[in-house]
Design a protein around this motif. Structure first.
Motif, mmCIF file in Angstrom:
data_model
loop_
_atom_site.group_PDB
_atom_site.id
_atom_site.type_symbol
_atom_site.label_atom_id
_atom_site.label_comp_id
_atom_site.label_asym_id
_atom_site.label_seq_id
_atom_site.Cartn_x
_atom_site.Cartn_y
_atom_site.Cartn_z
ATOM 1 N N GLU A 67 -39.395 69.599 -7.953
ATOM 2 C CA GLU A 67 -39.448 69.177 -9.210
ATOM 3 C C GLU A 67 -41.478 69.187 -10.142
ATOM 4 O O GLU A 67 -41.254 68.880 -10.673
ATOM 5 N N HIS A 68 -42.251 69.625 -9.012
ATOM 6 C CA HIS A 68 -43.178 70.436 -9.601
ATOM 7 C C HIS A 68 -43.059 71.322 -10.547
ATOM 8 O O HIS A 68 -43.459 71.328 -11.872
ATOM 9 N N THR A 101 -40.605 72.000 -12.695
ATOM 10 C CA THR A 101 -39.578 71.860 -13.836
ATOM 11 C C THR A 101 -40.537 70.730 -14.240
ATOM 12 O O THR A 101 -40.320 70.475 -16.036
ATOM 13 N N ALA A 102 -41.525 69.946 -13.370
ATOM 14 C CA ALA A 102 -42.815 69.114 -14.512
ATOM 15 C C ALA A 102 -43.031 70.019 -15.366
ATOM 16 O O ALA A 102 -43.828 69.446 -16.653
ATOM 17 N N ARG A 118 -41.014 70.730 -18.740
ATOM 18 C CA ARG A 118 -40.354 69.845 -19.435
ATOM 19 C C ARG A 118 -41.941 68.649 -19.796
ATOM 20 O O ARG A 118 -41.868 67.892 -20.705
ATOM 21 N N LYS A 119 -43.182 69.095 -19.465
ATOM 22 C CA LYS A 119 -44.380 68.468 -19.877
ATOM 23 C C LYS A 119 -44.773 68.996 -21.067
ATOM 24 O O LYS A 119 -45.937 68.458 -21.614
#
Length: 134
Positions: free
Chosen positions: A10-11, A13-14, A17-18
């Motif tokens: 998740e980290h 990926t963020a 994506r951010k």
């Protein structure tokens, strides 16, 4: 290499994506795991430079963000990933309908890590290595 964050997927990926710029140029996260990341960009006319080749800035952005994703899989929770230095070698003109990138962390440090990215141009199903970044 061992993740220091149980939520490393998740980290990382963020991180990708951010980035509005990465999303604006069409960067897609394909997969990632501890110390590596794979992405691609489907090439549009806006990605080309004046001679019809895929722009160096598009290749560099793909290499940089993919390396950031790979590094993000190994940092502790709450850590940021920022590029401190960047070198890219363009090996041949990039031509194709897609760019694909795989980045691997070479050394995961406490405050500074080193990653390497390979950028491939995909044309008619065949891939050619077009750039390599550290």
């Amino acid at each position: 290499m061992e993740p220091q964050n149980p939520n490393y997927r998740e980290h990382a990926t963020a991180i990708i994506r951010k980035s509005r710029f990465a999303m604006d140029i069409g960067l897609v996260l394909d997969d990632l795991g501890p110390g590596w990341c794979e992405t691609h960009i489907d090439i549009l006319p806006k990605h080309l430079q004046q001679d019809g080749y895929i722009h160096a800035g598009v290749q560099a952005t793909l290499a940089d963000h993919t390396a950031g994703g790979a590094t993000g899989t190994l940092v502790p929770e709450g850590y940021l990933v920022l590029s401190a230095e960047f070198k890219i070698n363009f090996l041949r003109p990039a031509v194709g309908e897609r760019l694909r990138c795989r980045a691997t962390v070479l050394k995961a440090g406490k405050t500074l890590s080193v990653a390497e990215s390979e950028v491939y141009a995909v044309r008619d199903g065949a891939e050619k290595l077009v750039a390599k970044a550290t």
